[in-house]
Write a protein that holds these residues in place. Structure first.
Motif, PDB file in Angstrom:
ATOM      1  N   CYS A   1       1.714  11.196   2.234  1.00 32.53           N
ATOM      2  CA  CYS A   1       0.346  10.723   2.423  1.00 32.53           C
ATOM      3  C   CYS A   1       0.198   9.439   1.621  1.00 32.53           C
ATOM      4  CB  CYS A   1      -0.654  11.768   1.945  1.00 32.53           C
ATOM      5  SG  CYS A   1      -2.379  11.378   2.304  1.00 32.53           S
ATOM      6  N   THR A   2      -0.315   8.394   2.262  1.00 29.47           N
ATOM      7  CA  THR A   2      -0.483   7.100   1.609  1.00 29.47           C
ATOM      8  C   THR A   2      -1.911   6.618   1.807  1.00 29.47           C
ATOM      9  OG1 THR A   2       0.269   5.943   3.603  1.00 29.47           O
ATOM     10  CG2 THR A   2       1.946   6.450   1.936  1.00 29.47           C
ATOM     11  N   SER A   3      -2.324   5.640   0.990  1.00 27.49           N
ATOM     12  CA  SER A   3      -3.674   5.081   1.108  1.00 27.49           C
ATOM     13  C   SER A   3      -3.595   3.566   1.197  1.00 27.49           C
ATOM     14  CB  SER A   3      -4.530   5.484  -0.099  1.00 27.49           C
ATOM     15  OG  SER A   3      -5.859   5.043   0.079  1.00 27.49           O
ATOM     16  N   TRP A   4      -4.481   3.007   1.994  1.00 22.71           N
ATOM     17  CA  TRP A   4      -4.476   1.575   2.278  1.00 22.71           C
ATOM     18  C   TRP A   4      -5.896   1.047   2.327  1.00 22.71           C
ATOM     19  CZ3 TRP A   4       0.488  -0.247   2.901  1.00 22.71           C
ATOM     20  CH2 TRP A   4       1.471   0.745   3.071  1.00 22.71           C
ATOM     21  N   VAL A   5      -6.049  -0.229   2.022  1.00 24.60           N
ATOM     22  CA  VAL A   5      -7.331  -0.915   2.167  1.00 24.60           C
ATOM     23  C   VAL A   5      -7.058  -2.215   2.918  1.00 24.60           C
ATOM     24  CG1 VAL A   5      -7.235  -2.091  -0.086  1.00 24.60           C
ATOM     25  CG2 VAL A   5      -9.449  -1.621   0.978  1.00 24.60           C
ATOM     26  N   LEU A   6      -7.954  -2.576   3.805  1.00 26.55           N
ATOM     27  CA  LEU A   6      -7.795  -3.791   4.600  1.00 26.55           C
ATOM     28  C   LEU A   6      -8.184  -5.004   3.769  1.00 26.55           C
ATOM     29  CD1 LEU A   6      -7.125  -4.780   7.504  1.00 26.55           C
ATOM     30  CD2 LEU A   6      -9.574  -4.639   7.988  1.00 26.55           C
ATOM     31  N   SER A   7      -7.369  -6.037   3.840  1.00 24.50           N
ATOM     32  CA  SER A   7      -7.689  -7.269   3.116  1.00 24.50           C
ATOM     33  C   SER A   7      -8.983  -7.864   3.657  1.00 24.50           C
ATOM     34  CB  SER A   7      -6.542  -8.277   3.234  1.00 24.50           C
ATOM     35  OG  SER A   7      -6.345  -8.647   4.591  1.00 24.50           O
ATOM     36  N   ASP A   8      -9.665  -8.639   2.828  1.00 24.34           N
ATOM     37  CA  ASP A   8     -10.952  -9.224   3.229  1.00 24.34           C
ATOM     38  C   ASP A   8     -10.832 -10.099   4.473  1.00 24.34           C
ATOM     39  OD1 ASP A   8     -12.375  -7.959   1.231  1.00 24.34           O
ATOM     40  OD2 ASP A   8     -12.209  -9.640  -0.172  1.00 24.34           O
ATOM     41  N   ASP A   9      -9.676 -10.756   4.641  1.00 24.29           N
ATOM     42  CA  ASP A   9      -9.514 -11.602   5.830  1.00 24.29           C
ATOM     43  C   ASP A   9      -8.992 -10.805   7.037  1.00 24.29           C
ATOM     44  OD1 ASP A   9      -6.807 -11.208   5.335  1.00 24.29           O
ATOM     45  OD2 ASP A   9      -6.363 -13.335   4.986  1.00 24.29           O
ATOM     46  N   ARG A  10      -8.851  -9.478   6.872  1.00 18.79           N
ATOM     47  CA  ARG A  10      -8.447  -8.542   7.926  1.00 18.79           C
ATOM     48  C   ARG A  10      -7.019  -8.775   8.429  1.00 18.79           C
ATOM     49  NH1 ARG A  10     -12.360  -5.508  10.394  1.00 18.79           N
ATOM     50  NH2 ARG A  10     -11.150  -5.525  12.322  1.00 18.79           N
ATOM     51  N   SER A  11      -6.219  -9.529   7.699  1.00 23.36           N
ATOM     52  CA  SER A  11      -4.880  -9.869   8.171  1.00 23.36           C
ATOM     53  C   SER A  11      -3.843  -8.784   7.901  1.00 23.36           C
ATOM     54  CB  SER A  11      -4.415 -11.179   7.536  1.00 23.36           C
ATOM     55  OG  SER A  11      -4.252 -11.011   6.131  1.00 23.36           O
ATOM     56  N   ALA A  12      -4.102  -7.912   6.927  1.00 20.06           N
ATOM     57  CA  ALA A  12      -3.092  -6.913   6.566  1.00 20.06           C
ATOM     58  C   ALA A  12      -3.722  -5.788   5.752  1.00 20.06           C
ATOM     59  CB  ALA A  12      -1.987  -7.570   5.743  1.00 20.06           C
ATOM     60  N   PHE A  13      -3.036  -4.660   5.761  1.00 21.42           N
ATOM     61  CA  PHE A  13      -3.387  -3.578   4.861  1.00 21.42           C
ATOM     62  C   PHE A  13      -2.655  -3.770   3.540  1.00 21.42           C
ATOM     63  CE2 PHE A  13      -4.662  -0.927   8.561  1.00 21.42           C
ATOM     64  CZ  PHE A  13      -5.822  -0.383   8.045  1.00 21.42           C
ATOM     65  N   VAL A  14      -3.298  -3.385   2.459  1.00 20.16           N
ATOM     66  CA  VAL A  14      -2.710  -3.425   1.126  1.00 20.16           C
ATOM     67  C   VAL A  14      -2.643  -1.985   0.630  1.00 20.16           C
ATOM     68  CG1 VAL A  14      -2.984  -4.282  -1.225  1.00 20.16           C
ATOM     69  CG2 VAL A  14      -3.710  -5.705   0.718  1.00 20.16           C
ATOM     70  N   ALA A  15      -1.481  -1.578   0.129  1.00 23.53           N
ATOM     71  CA  ALA A  15      -1.317  -0.211  -0.372  1.00 23.53           C
ATOM     72  C   ALA A  15      -2.202   0.008  -1.590  1.00 23.53           C
ATOM     73  CB  ALA A  15       0.142   0.037  -0.732  1.00 23.53           C
ATOM     74  N   GLU A  16      -2.808   1.191  -1.654  1.00 26.21           N
ATOM     75  CA  GLU A  16      -3.622   1.587  -2.797  1.00 26.21           C
ATOM     76  C   GLU A  16      -2.882   2.673  -3.577  1.00 26.21           C
ATOM     77  OE1 GLU A  16      -8.237   1.555  -2.088  1.00 26.21           O
ATOM     78  OE2 GLU A  16      -7.284   2.807  -0.572  1.00 26.21           O
ATOM     79  N   GLU A  17      -3.052   2.653  -4.883  1.00 28.64           N
ATOM     80  CA  GLU A  17      -2.514   3.719  -5.714  1.00 28.64           C
ATOM     81  C   GLU A  17      -3.279   4.997  -5.374  1.00 28.64           C
ATOM     82  OE1 GLU A  17      -1.938   4.511 -10.484  1.00 28.64           O
ATOM     83  OE2 GLU A  17      -2.433   2.488  -9.774  1.00 28.64           O
ATOM     84  N   LEU A  18      -2.547   6.088  -5.184  1.00 29.36           N
ATOM     85  CA  LEU A  18      -3.157   7.340  -4.753  1.00 29.36           C
ATOM     86  C   LEU A  18      -2.754   8.453  -5.710  1.00 29.36           C
ATOM     87  CD1 LEU A  18      -4.812   8.787  -2.548  1.00 29.36           C
ATOM     88  CD2 LEU A  18      -2.704   8.977  -1.215  1.00 29.36           C
ATOM     89  N   HIS A  19      -3.742   9.114  -6.291  1.00 28.97           N
ATOM     90  CA  HIS A  19      -3.517  10.208  -7.246  1.00 28.97           C
ATOM     91  C   HIS A  19      -4.098  11.497  -6.680  1.00 28.97           C
ATOM     92  CE1 HIS A  19      -2.262   7.732 -10.746  1.00 28.97           C
ATOM     93  NE2 HIS A  19      -2.886   6.804 -10.037  1.00 28.97           N
ATOM     94  N   GLY A  20      -3.594  12.618  -7.173  1.00 29.62           N
ATOM     95  CA  GLY A  20      -4.091  13.918  -6.736  1.00 29.62           C
ATOM     96  C   GLY A  20      -3.378  14.441  -5.511  1.00 29.62           C
ATOM     97  N   LEU A  21      -2.162  13.938  -5.264  1.00 29.55           N
ATOM     98  CA  LEU A  21      -1.419  14.376  -4.088  1.00 29.55           C
ATOM     99  C   LEU A  21      -0.850  15.781  -4.240  1.00 29.55           C
ATOM    100  CD1 LEU A  21       0.433  11.088  -3.183  1.00 29.55           C
ATOM    101  CD2 LEU A  21      -1.498  12.126  -1.996  1.00 29.55           C
ATOM    102  N   ARG A  22      -0.561  16.158  -5.442  1.00 35.38           N
ATOM    103  CA  ARG A  22      -0.021  17.495  -5.710  1.00 35.38           C
ATOM    104  C   ARG A  22      -0.966  18.212  -6.668  1.00 35.38           C
ATOM    105  NH1 ARG A  22       2.277  17.306  -1.584  1.00 35.38           N
ATOM    106  NH2 ARG A  22       4.135  16.074  -1.305  1.00 35.38           N
ATOM    107  N   GLU A  23      -1.370  19.390  -6.264  1.00 39.46           N
ATOM    108  CA  GLU A  23      -2.288  20.151  -7.088  1.00 39.46           C
ATOM    109  C   GLU A  23      -1.514  21.132  -7.959  1.00 39.46           C
ATOM    110  OE1 GLU A  23      -5.470  21.720  -4.703  1.00 39.46           O
ATOM    111  OE2 GLU A  23      -5.506  19.903  -3.510  1.00 39.46           O
ATOM    112  N   ALA A  24      -2.056  21.404  -9.127  1.00 41.35           N
ATOM    113  CA  ALA A  24      -1.391  22.321 -10.063  1.00 41.35           C
ATOM    114  C   ALA A  24      -1.437  23.748  -9.562  1.00 41.35           C
ATOM    115  CB  ALA A  24      -2.057  22.230 -11.435  1.00 41.35           C
TER     116      ALA A  24
END
Length: 142
Positions: free
Chosen positions: A119-142
């Motif tokens: 599972c990955t997370s992305w945000v669209l750049s302001d100029d809409r030209s590309a997605f930028v990867a976001e740091e994602l936490h909480g992927l594995r629960e204890a």
């Protein structure tokens, strides 16, 4: 950075597996605190796409509006969206980029042979030209 609260990843995984081999979709609801997007809930929606549901999803404007209003009524915000990629990597497609909005987070879940994977997370750049990867936490629960 996106932080998934307790049970959020499990809910997304269940939805992706249940809808396999079609794409699932839903909204991410929570709070933004100090630049961190904290997802409290993954709200499953129906993939309203009439065709190509194995490769595409559609959230109708009415569903988007209802999800945003429901979040607002609880003092939360619609942080973004999630969807699955059946038998494909957890990377947004060109189609995803063309239909995305800046600011929102886009979680992509790979589902291979009916099993939830990366599972990955992305945000669209302001100029809409590309997605930028976001740091994602909480992927594995204890």
């Amino acid at each position: 950075m996106v932080e998934l609260g307790p049970g959020v990843r499990a809910a997304i995984d269940r939805h992706g597996v249940a809808d396999y081999p079609e794409e699932c979709c839903g909204v991410l609801v929570g709070r933004v605190e100090g630049g961190v997007r904290r997802v409290d809930e993954a709200v499953p929606l129906v993939n309203a796409r009439p065709d190509e549901r194995r490769r595409r999803f559609l959230i109708t404007p009415a569903e988007y509006r209802a999800a945003e209003q429901a979040a607002d009524a609880r003092g939360l915000v619609l942080i973004g969206f999630y969807h699955s990629h059946p038998d494909h990597p957890a990377r947004p497609s060109e189609y995803d980029r063309e239909h995305a909005l800046p600011w929102h987070s886009y979680l992509v879940l790979a589902v291979a042979a009916g099993r939830a994977g990366e599972c990955t997370s992305w945000v669209l750049s302001d100029d809409r030209s590309a997605f930028v990867a976001e740091e994602l936490h909480g992927l594995r629960e204890a």
